[in-house]
Design a protein around this motif. Structure first.
Motif, PDB file in Angstrom:
ATOM      1  N   ILE A   1      33.057  17.723  18.016  1.00 48.45           N
ATOM      2  CA  ILE A   1      33.545  16.165  17.752  1.00 48.45           C
ATOM      3  C   ILE A   1      34.835  16.290  16.650  1.00 48.45           C
ATOM      4  O   ILE A   1      35.784  15.571  17.109  1.00 48.45           O
ATOM      5  CB  ILE A   1      32.238  15.807  16.979  1.00 48.45           C
ATOM      6  CG1 ILE A   1      31.125  15.634  17.905  1.00 48.45           C
ATOM      7  CG2 ILE A   1      32.676  14.423  16.496  1.00 48.45           C
ATOM      8  CD1 ILE A   1      29.893  14.982  17.479  1.00 48.45           C
ATOM      9  N   CYS A   2      34.778  17.328  15.891  1.00 51.63           N
ATOM     10  CA  CYS A   2      35.888  17.555  15.019  1.00 51.63           C
ATOM     11  C   CYS A   2      36.699  18.591  15.403  1.00 51.63           C
ATOM     12  O   CYS A   2      36.623  19.828  14.975  1.00 51.63           O
ATOM     13  CB  CYS A   2      35.481  17.641  13.483  1.00 51.63           C
ATOM     14  SG  CYS A   2      34.439  16.196  13.066  1.00 51.63           S
ATOM     15  N   GLN A   3      37.892  18.239  16.160  1.00 50.30           N
ATOM     16  CA  GLN A   3      38.878  19.244  16.623  1.00 50.30           C
ATOM     17  C   GLN A   3      39.750  19.747  15.561  1.00 50.30           C
ATOM     18  O   GLN A   3      40.571  18.880  15.365  1.00 50.30           O
ATOM     19  CB  GLN A   3      39.291  18.647  17.904  1.00 50.30           C
ATOM     20  CG  GLN A   3      38.526  18.655  19.045  1.00 50.30           C
ATOM     21  CD  GLN A   3      38.081  19.789  19.750  1.00 50.30           C
ATOM     22  OE1 GLN A   3      38.676  20.986  19.410  1.00 50.30           O
ATOM     23  NE2 GLN A   3      36.739  19.837  20.173  1.00 50.30           N
ATOM     24  N   ASP A   4      39.803  20.524  14.889  1.00 53.09           N
ATOM     25  CA  ASP A   4      40.613  21.000  13.912  1.00 53.09           C
ATOM     26  C   ASP A   4      40.818  22.727  14.339  1.00 53.09           C
ATOM     27  O   ASP A   4      40.447  23.193  15.172  1.00 53.09           O
ATOM     28  CB  ASP A   4      40.171  20.810  12.563  1.00 53.09           C
ATOM     29  CG  ASP A   4      38.773  21.144  12.260  1.00 53.09           C
ATOM     30  OD1 ASP A   4      38.465  22.242  12.941  1.00 53.09           O
ATOM     31  OD2 ASP A   4      38.039  20.654  11.259  1.00 53.09           O
ATOM     32  N   THR A   5      41.554  23.153  12.825  1.00 58.39           N
ATOM     33  CA  THR A   5      41.895  24.616  13.092  1.00 58.39           C
ATOM     34  C   THR A   5      40.633  25.388  13.002  1.00 58.39           C
ATOM     35  O   THR A   5      40.623  26.562  13.373  1.00 58.39           O
ATOM     36  CB  THR A   5      42.951  25.018  11.986  1.00 58.39           C
ATOM     37  OG1 THR A   5      42.483  24.760  10.754  1.00 58.39           O
ATOM     38  CG2 THR A   5      44.178  24.111  12.359  1.00 58.39           C
ATOM     39  N   TYR A   6      39.505  24.906  12.449  1.00 60.11           N
ATOM     40  CA  TYR A   6      38.429  25.841  12.468  1.00 60.11           C
ATOM     41  C   TYR A   6      37.452  25.451  13.425  1.00 60.11           C
ATOM     42  O   TYR A   6      36.165  26.103  13.294  1.00 60.11           O
ATOM     43  CB  TYR A   6      37.784  25.534  10.846  1.00 60.11           C
ATOM     44  CG  TYR A   6      38.728  25.684   9.924  1.00 60.11           C
ATOM     45  CD1 TYR A   6      38.890  26.850   9.396  1.00 60.11           C
ATOM     46  CD2 TYR A   6      39.397  24.602   9.199  1.00 60.11           C
ATOM     47  CE1 TYR A   6      39.828  27.221   8.436  1.00 60.11           C
ATOM     48  CE2 TYR A   6      40.234  25.058   7.820  1.00 60.11           C
ATOM     49  CZ  TYR A   6      40.375  26.404   7.746  1.00 60.11           C
ATOM     50  OH  TYR A   6      41.248  26.494   6.559  1.00 60.11           O
ATOM     51  N   SER A   7      37.762  24.777  14.520  1.00 64.25           N
ATOM     52  CA  SER A   7      36.558  24.280  15.527  1.00 64.25           C
ATOM     53  C   SER A   7      36.106  25.634  16.249  1.00 64.25           C
ATOM     54  O   SER A   7      34.981  25.715  16.511  1.00 64.25           O
ATOM     55  CB  SER A   7      37.237  23.323  16.645  1.00 64.25           C
ATOM     56  OG  SER A   7      37.351  22.062  15.877  1.00 64.25           O
ATOM     57  N   ARG A   8      37.089  26.434  16.685  1.00 67.39           N
ATOM     58  CA  ARG A   8      36.548  27.730  17.334  1.00 67.39           C
ATOM     59  C   ARG A   8      35.687  28.628  16.335  1.00 67.39           C
ATOM     60  O   ARG A   8      34.788  29.074  16.955  1.00 67.39           O
ATOM     61  CB  ARG A   8      37.522  28.506  17.805  1.00 67.39           C
ATOM     62  CG  ARG A   8      38.582  27.829  18.978  1.00 67.39           C
ATOM     63  CD  ARG A   8      39.639  28.389  19.361  1.00 67.39           C
ATOM     64  NE  ARG A   8      39.597  29.523  19.532  1.00 67.39           N
ATOM     65  CZ  ARG A   8      39.999  30.610  18.796  1.00 67.39           C
ATOM     66  NH1 ARG A   8      40.427  30.712  17.714  1.00 67.39           N
ATOM     67  NH2 ARG A   8      39.633  32.118  19.109  1.00 67.39           N
ATOM     68  N   ARG A   9      35.989  28.649  15.195  1.00 64.55           N
ATOM     69  CA  ARG A   9      35.173  29.438  14.237  1.00 64.55           C
ATOM     70  C   ARG A   9      33.862  28.845  14.020  1.00 64.55           C
ATOM     71  O   ARG A   9      32.794  29.673  13.870  1.00 64.55           O
ATOM     72  CB  ARG A   9      36.010  29.421  12.765  1.00 64.55           C
ATOM     73  CG  ARG A   9      35.398  30.660  11.735  1.00 64.55           C
ATOM     74  CD  ARG A   9      36.278  30.720  10.537  1.00 64.55           C
ATOM     75  NE  ARG A   9      37.605  31.342  11.027  1.00 64.55           N
ATOM     76  CZ  ARG A   9      38.506  31.307  10.239  1.00 64.55           C
ATOM     77  NH1 ARG A   9      38.194  30.961   8.774  1.00 64.55           N
ATOM     78  NH2 ARG A   9      39.624  31.798  10.351  1.00 64.55           N
ATOM     79  N   LYS A  10      33.727  27.581  13.940  1.00 65.55           N
ATOM     80  CA  LYS A  10      32.480  26.805  13.900  1.00 65.55           C
ATOM     81  C   LYS A  10      31.363  27.103  15.194  1.00 65.55           C
ATOM     82  O   LYS A  10      30.332  27.244  14.741  1.00 65.55           O
ATOM     83  CB  LYS A  10      32.781  25.450  13.698  1.00 65.55           C
ATOM     84  CG  LYS A  10      33.338  24.948  12.404  1.00 65.55           C
ATOM     85  CD  LYS A  10      33.646  23.574  12.395  1.00 65.55           C
ATOM     86  CE  LYS A  10      34.092  22.915  10.800  1.00 65.55           C
ATOM     87  NZ  LYS A  10      34.508  21.627  10.967  1.00 65.55           N
ATOM     88  N   TRP A  11      32.494  27.144  16.282  1.00 67.93           N
ATOM     89  CA  TRP A  11      31.399  27.248  17.381  1.00 67.93           C
ATOM     90  C   TRP A  11      31.239  28.813  17.239  1.00 67.93           C
ATOM     91  O   TRP A  11      29.943  29.118  17.746  1.00 67.93           O
ATOM     92  CB  TRP A  11      32.439  27.258  18.662  1.00 67.93           C
ATOM     93  CG  TRP A  11      31.737  27.554  20.017  1.00 67.93           C
ATOM     94  CD1 TRP A  11      31.797  28.654  20.570  1.00 67.93           C
ATOM     95  CD2 TRP A  11      31.185  26.770  20.732  1.00 67.93           C
ATOM     96  NE1 TRP A  11      31.069  28.667  21.699  1.00 67.93           N
ATOM     97  CE2 TRP A  11      30.661  27.257  21.921  1.00 67.93           C
ATOM     98  CE3 TRP A  11      30.569  25.108  20.615  1.00 67.93           C
ATOM     99  CZ2 TRP A  11      29.742  26.733  22.901  1.00 67.93           C
ATOM    100  CZ3 TRP A  11      29.958  24.708  21.487  1.00 67.93           C
ATOM    101  CH2 TRP A  11      29.309  25.318  22.610  1.00 67.93           C
ATOM    102  N   ALA A  12      31.640  29.783  16.649  1.00 69.57           N
ATOM    103  CA  ALA A  12      31.297  31.085  16.934  1.00 69.57           C
ATOM    104  C   ALA A  12      30.085  31.262  16.088  1.00 69.57           C
ATOM    105  O   ALA A  12      29.310  32.067  16.201  1.00 69.57           O
ATOM    106  CB  ALA A  12      32.226  31.910  16.552  1.00 69.57           C
ATOM    107  N   TYR A  13      30.353  30.765  14.672  1.00 68.65           N
ATOM    108  CA  TYR A  13      29.282  30.912  13.567  1.00 68.65           C
ATOM    109  C   TYR A  13      27.959  30.256  14.232  1.00 68.65           C
ATOM    110  O   TYR A  13      26.697  30.553  14.040  1.00 68.65           O
ATOM    111  CB  TYR A  13      29.582  29.958  12.450  1.00 68.65           C
ATOM    112  CG  TYR A  13      30.722  30.804  11.490  1.00 68.65           C
ATOM    113  CD1 TYR A  13      31.014  32.472  11.727  1.00 68.65           C
ATOM    114  CD2 TYR A  13      31.570  30.235  10.600  1.00 68.65           C
ATOM    115  CE1 TYR A  13      31.839  32.899  11.116  1.00 68.65           C
ATOM    116  CE2 TYR A  13      32.576  31.141   9.973  1.00 68.65           C
ATOM    117  CZ  TYR A  13      32.622  32.296  10.378  1.00 68.65           C
ATOM    118  OH  TYR A  13      33.797  33.100   9.504  1.00 68.65           O
ATOM    119  N   GLY A  14      28.216  28.890  15.020  1.00 69.33           N
ATOM    120  CA  GLY A  14      26.917  28.325  15.568  1.00 69.33           C
ATOM    121  C   GLY A  14      26.533  29.077  16.819  1.00 69.33           C
ATOM    122  O   GLY A  14      24.968  29.356  16.595  1.00 69.33           O
TER     123      GLY A  14
END
Length: 214
Positions: A134-147
């Motif tokens: 939903i929130c596309q930013d520079t940390y989106s891919r990192r959030k996906w990996a942590y999730g």
């Protein structure tokens, strides 16, 4: 002399034009392939989020269920133990020593804690997966990996809880005595594993694509 130069250039221009056209076609094909790959990645991520949501719901049902096993007119649950007599209501208690099974209290408390923590981790992991889309930013891919990592950790904890319960009550387990709540926990562990591994694989794919573009 000038005529010879012009003749040479005239023979060179078609080759340049042909190479330019081929390069443009290749670039258009690569752009179309990237668009198709991006759409496929989006669909796969949506499926991972939906399957994780289903797994969280099933895990919550298994934790809140009354019992996981019925055997010898006894109901074994994570939170209480019940005895069932003919033509009477189940007599339930939280005193697990009534079941007269060695180590039952410790095993069920451990299973209860592990399964509950797994649900909490899965909820946080699902929240990070949704937020990353939903929130596309520079940390989106990192959030996906942590999730995805949290979902995989929830798989490990759910599997441990399911195995500890099965090992502790192995002598009582029958195929018909296992309740739907236990099957929910078993299926949940499988879904957590598939979604966690798939999420981390999607992260590695996008990582390689970004590295290739750079």
């Amino acid at each position: 002399m000038k005529l010879n130069v012009l003749l040479k250039n005239a023979s060179f221009f078609p080759s340049v034009m042909c190479f330019t056209v081929i390069s443009m076609k290749v670039q258009e094909g690569l752009q179309g392939w990237k668009v198709g790959t991006s759409a496929l990645n989006t669909v796969l991520k949506i499926l991972i989020i939906l399957c994780t949501t289903i797994a969280v719901v099933l895990s919550s049902i298994s934790v809140c269920s009354s019992f996981w096993l019925f055997a010898d007119r006894k109901l074994f649950g994570l939170w209480h133990f019940c005895t069932v007599e003919y033509d009477s209501e189940p007599q339930c208690t939280t005193d697990l020593s009534v079941a007269e099974v060695n180590g039952l209290y410790t095993a069920l408390v451990f299973t209860r804690i592990v399964i509950t923590c797994a649900v909490v981790l899965a909820i946080f992991g699902l929240d990070m997966l949704i937020t990353s889309q939903i929130c596309q930013d520079t940390y989106s891919r990192r959030k996906w990996a942590y999730g995805s990592g949290l979902i995989l950790l929830a798989f490990f904890m759910t599997s441990v809880g399911v195995l500890v319960f099965a090992i502790q009550l192995w002598t009582f387990i029958t195929f018909t005595g296992i309740s739907l709540a236990y099957w929910c926990a078993f299926i949940t562990s499988f879904l957590f594993f598939i979604n966690g591994i798939s999420g981390l694989h999607m992260y590695s794919i996008t990582n390689s694509e970004i590295s290739a573009d750079i």
